[in-house]
Enzyme design. Structure first.
Site, PDB file in Angstrom:
ATOM      1  N   TYR A  60      -2.091  -0.203  -0.841  1.00 48.47           N
ATOM      2  CA  TYR A  60      -3.514  -0.506  -0.704  1.00 48.47           C
ATOM      3  C   TYR A  60      -3.856  -1.728  -1.553  1.00 48.47           C
ATOM      4  O   TYR A  60      -3.958  -1.647  -2.779  1.00 48.47           O
ATOM      5  CB  TYR A  60      -4.373   0.675  -1.130  1.00 48.47           C
ATOM      6  CG  TYR A  60      -4.129   1.952  -0.359  1.00 48.47           C
ATOM      7  CD1 TYR A  60      -3.449   1.954   0.861  1.00 48.47           C
ATOM      8  CD2 TYR A  60      -4.569   3.176  -0.858  1.00 48.47           C
ATOM      9  CE1 TYR A  60      -3.226   3.129   1.554  1.00 48.47           C
ATOM     10  CE2 TYR A  60      -4.357   4.355  -0.157  1.00 48.47           C
ATOM     11  CZ  TYR A  60      -3.673   4.329   1.039  1.00 48.47           C
ATOM     12  OH  TYR A  60      -3.454   5.494   1.720  1.00 48.47           O
ATOM     13  N   SER A 209      -8.477  10.485   6.309  1.00 49.22           N
ATOM     14  CA  SER A 209      -9.382  10.137   7.419  1.00 49.22           C
ATOM     15  C   SER A 209     -10.049  11.369   8.035  1.00 49.22           C
ATOM     16  O   SER A 209     -10.096  11.512   9.251  1.00 49.22           O
ATOM     17  CB  SER A 209      -8.633   9.348   8.506  1.00 49.22           C
ATOM     18  OG  SER A 209      -8.169   8.119   8.010  1.00 49.22           O
TER      19      SER A 209
END
Length: 337
Positions: A60, A209
């Site tokens: 990330y 998610s």
């Protein structure tokens, strides 16, 4: 916030976690990613609300997200936060945005040392194999992770997007505390194998998610809503006619939200908790939050109760979703059976 234990002997955490990925990358370059001050405020408010599992990865922002979390830990929060990070995705030189997967023992050790340095900690609480390297025996990868546990570098092991067979093979080498995979009202493919294996092995679920990358918040209407550089522009569910179909599927979610004086996002998060209960699993979703109001909204969902009739309304939605989760599904558990 209610607290649970991840896995048989894993860490105790709040029943909802915090996904940090969007603070640095993937969700646009116009609004961009959250500023450092905003991100630190989100983390601080999350802790106040009882959120203690903070999820990041070396991929990330290619280390920037770990450094951001590390800066928060240095503010005196190390003992309050359960740090979770991942290894395995490696940038491809000369090809921006492309990644390869590595799971060889030498790389596992190298990646762990780099993450420890960026986080500014002596031990990582939860260390995930981000994706399986199909060229390396899973026993080698997990064996290297187990050696890091013995060396005091990490406390608990996790796997991301693992199949049922991979989860069982990994557990034969070393106890696995957590399986992290996408799981939401719109994404339920892990229920065909990995969820059963997790239940049998005493492995907790950490759904990523859980809001469908924003689809389930009710704020997305079309691809035009996404800023330039937003990775979701390349995701099938956000493209063209698929997007129109998926937005229309939100009607029952919106209806339930109105009935509970809640938001669509809160209904979606409550569904994850109820679905996990039906499987007899410990689950700690890690919705991403870039603003304080988002983390407050998400945390409140941990107390939201849906009845059997309401859950039945949501039951058929996943089967009607248009488009795959990723443009390339080859590295997900859904395609590696």
């Amino acid at each position: 916030m209610r607290r649970v234990t991840l896995g048989t002997n894993g860490p105790e955490v709040g029943v909802q976690g915090l996904g940090c990925m969007g603070m640095n990358e993937f969700y646009g370059e116009i609004r961009g990613t959250a500023t450092r001050a905003e991100s630190l405020a989100v983390m601080s408010r999350a802790l106040e609300l009882g959120v203690t599992l903070f999820d990041t990865a070396d991929a990330y922002g290619w280390g920037a997200n770990e450094e951001l979390l590390g800066s928060f830990l240095k503010l005196g929060h190390r003992d309050q936060v359960v740090t979770a990070t991942k290894f395995g995705l490696v940038p491809t030189a000369g090809t921006p945005g492309r990644r390869k997967i590595r799971g060889d023992a030498a790389y596992v050790r190298q990646a762990c040392e780099a993450s420890l340095r960026r986080l500014g900690v002596e031990t990582i609480d939860l260390y995930y194999m981000h994706r399986r390297d199909m060229h390396i025996p899973i026993e080698e990868t997990v064996g290297a992770m187990a050696e890091l546990v013995a060396a005091g570098k990490i406390r608990h092991l996790g796997m991301s997007e693992a199949t049922a067979a991979e989860l069982r093979a990994a557990t034969a080498v070393h106890p696995i505390a957590v399986l992290q995979s996408e799981w939401s009202v719109f994404s339920r493919d892990i229920e065909d194998g990995p969820v059963q294996a997790a239940r049998e092995l005493g492995v907790a679920l950490v759904p990523y998610s859980p809001l469908g990358r924003g689809l389930l918040t009710g704020g997305f209407r079309s691809t035009d809503d996404l800023p330039a550089g937003d990775l979701r522009r390349s995701h099938p569910r956000f493209m063209g006619h698929n997007a129109s179909i998926n937005v229309a599927l939100l009607a029952p979610v919106r209806s339930l939200a109105r009935a509970h004086a809640a938001t669509p996002a809160q209904i979606a998060l409550a569904w994850v908790q109820h679905r996990a209960d039906s499987w007899g699993l410990t689950v700690v979703p890690v919705p991403g939050s870039q603003e304080v109001r988002q983390v407050e909204e998400n945390a409140a969902a941990a107390e939201l109760k849906l009845n059997a009739e309401e859950l039945a309304v949501l039951e058929p939605l996943a089967a009607r979703v248009a488009g795959d989760r990723y443009a390339d599904m080859s590295h997900t558990s859904a395609r590696r059976t």
